[in-house]
Design a protein around this motif. Sequence first.
Motif, PDB file in Angstrom:
ATOM      1  N   ASP A  56      -1.622   7.805   3.252  1.00 57.19           N
ATOM      2  CA  ASP A  56      -0.518   6.845   3.311  1.00 57.19           C
ATOM      3  C   ASP A  56      -0.957   5.397   3.115  1.00 57.19           C
ATOM      4  O   ASP A  56      -0.131   4.496   3.131  1.00 57.19           O
ATOM      5  CB  ASP A  56       0.269   6.993   4.617  1.00 57.19           C
ATOM      6  CG  ASP A  56      -0.599   6.889   5.850  1.00 57.19           C
ATOM      7  OD1 ASP A  56      -1.799   6.585   5.720  1.00 57.19           O
ATOM      8  OD2 ASP A  56      -0.078   7.120   6.946  1.00 57.19           O
ATOM      9  N   GLU A  57      -2.245   5.190   2.881  1.00 56.15           N
ATOM     10  CA  GLU A  57      -2.734   3.825   2.665  1.00 56.15           C
ATOM     11  C   GLU A  57      -3.595   3.760   1.415  1.00 56.15           C
ATOM     12  O   GLU A  57      -4.401   4.644   1.153  1.00 56.15           O
ATOM     13  CB  GLU A  57      -3.564   3.370   3.866  1.00 56.15           C
ATOM     14  CG  GLU A  57      -2.753   3.208   5.127  1.00 56.15           C
ATOM     15  CD  GLU A  57      -3.603   2.701   6.285  1.00 56.15           C
ATOM     16  OE1 GLU A  57      -4.602   1.997   6.025  1.00 56.15           O
ATOM     17  OE2 GLU A  57      -3.262   3.023   7.430  1.00 56.15           O
ATOM     18  N   LEU A  58      -3.419   2.684   0.668  1.00 58.50           N
ATOM     19  CA  LEU A  58      -4.228   2.446  -0.516  1.00 58.50           C
ATOM     20  C   LEU A  58      -5.408   1.552  -0.150  1.00 58.50           C
ATOM     21  O   LEU A  58      -5.355   0.805   0.818  1.00 58.50           O
ATOM     22  CB  LEU A  58      -3.385   1.774  -1.603  1.00 58.50           C
ATOM     23  CG  LEU A  58      -2.148   2.558  -2.071  1.00 58.50           C
ATOM     24  CD1 LEU A  58      -1.399   1.767  -3.137  1.00 58.50           C
ATOM     25  CD2 LEU A  58      -2.520   3.940  -2.578  1.00 58.50           C
ATOM     26  N   ASN A  59      -6.469   1.622  -0.963  1.00 60.35           N
ATOM     27  CA  ASN A  59      -7.636   0.779  -0.716  1.00 60.35           C
ATOM     28  C   ASN A  59      -7.412  -0.626  -1.271  1.00 60.35           C
ATOM     29  O   ASN A  59      -6.311  -0.938  -1.751  1.00 60.35           O
ATOM     30  CB  ASN A  59      -8.905   1.430  -1.282  1.00 60.35           C
ATOM     31  CG  ASN A  59      -8.869   1.599  -2.793  1.00 60.35           C
ATOM     32  OD1 ASN A  59      -8.127   0.917  -3.512  1.00 60.35           O
ATOM     33  ND2 ASN A  59      -9.672   2.517  -3.299  1.00 60.35           N
ATOM     34  N   GLU A  60      -8.455  -1.440  -1.248  1.00 61.43           N
ATOM     35  CA  GLU A  60      -8.335  -2.832  -1.687  1.00 61.43           C
ATOM     36  C   GLU A  60      -7.996  -2.951  -3.177  1.00 61.43           C
ATOM     37  O   GLU A  60      -7.472  -3.969  -3.618  1.00 61.43           O
ATOM     38  CB  GLU A  60      -9.620  -3.608  -1.369  1.00 61.43           C
ATOM     39  CG  GLU A  60     -10.869  -3.115  -2.080  1.00 61.43           C
ATOM     40  CD  GLU A  60     -11.508  -1.885  -1.426  1.00 61.43           C
ATOM     41  OE1 GLU A  60     -12.405  -1.308  -2.061  1.00 61.43           O
ATOM     42  OE2 GLU A  60     -11.123  -1.485  -0.310  1.00 61.43           O
ATOM     43  N   THR A  61      -8.236  -1.904  -3.943  1.00 61.03           N
ATOM     44  CA  THR A  61      -7.889  -1.888  -5.362  1.00 61.03           C
ATOM     45  C   THR A  61      -6.483  -1.318  -5.567  1.00 61.03           C
ATOM     46  O   THR A  61      -6.028  -1.184  -6.692  1.00 61.03           O
ATOM     47  CB  THR A  61      -8.920  -1.044  -6.152  1.00 61.03           C
ATOM     48  OG1 THR A  61     -10.232  -1.430  -5.754  1.00 61.03           O
ATOM     49  CG2 THR A  61      -8.806  -1.247  -7.631  1.00 61.03           C
ATOM     50  N   GLU A  62      -5.846  -0.984  -4.473  1.00 59.02           N
ATOM     51  CA  GLU A  62      -4.510  -0.381  -4.467  1.00 59.02           C
ATOM     52  C   GLU A  62      -4.508   0.999  -5.119  1.00 59.02           C
ATOM     53  O   GLU A  62      -3.616   1.357  -5.879  1.00 59.02           O
ATOM     54  CB  GLU A  62      -3.471  -1.325  -5.069  1.00 59.02           C
ATOM     55  CG  GLU A  62      -3.348  -2.609  -4.255  1.00 59.02           C
ATOM     56  CD  GLU A  62      -2.216  -3.512  -4.700  1.00 59.02           C
ATOM     57  OE1 GLU A  62      -1.267  -3.037  -5.361  1.00 59.02           O
ATOM     58  OE2 GLU A  62      -2.283  -4.699  -4.349  1.00 59.02           O
TER      59      GLU A  62
END
Length: 122
Positions: free
Chosen positions: A40-46
Amino acid sequence: MYKVRVVMSFGGAHNLRNYNGKCENLHGHNWKVEAYLKGDELNETEMLVDFTIMKKRLKEILETLDHKYLNEQVEFFKVNNPTSENIARYIYQGLKETFGKLTDRVAVWETDIQAAEYWEQE
């Protein structure tokens, strides 16, 4: 919720133990594998996971199976019957070592019309 999928394939041979039918004899397949990660969460690169990383890990796992006689050349299948269900579990467990709780499920296609899936309940 996000879900990503990578599709790859490998060729190998097996025979099913405790089975009465044609598949008890040595035979081969070109298995198609679909591997899914979710979160449910994306990383810093989305991104959920970089496809390059996911493909690299799946390829590493499949290389342990590719062009092998699964029953005799892969430790896991010396104990576990090399059914498509157990192949899916083997691949899932390999992905889980790298991606942990992001690992969603693995589908293994034995033919164009039949597949087995493995996932774990949360």
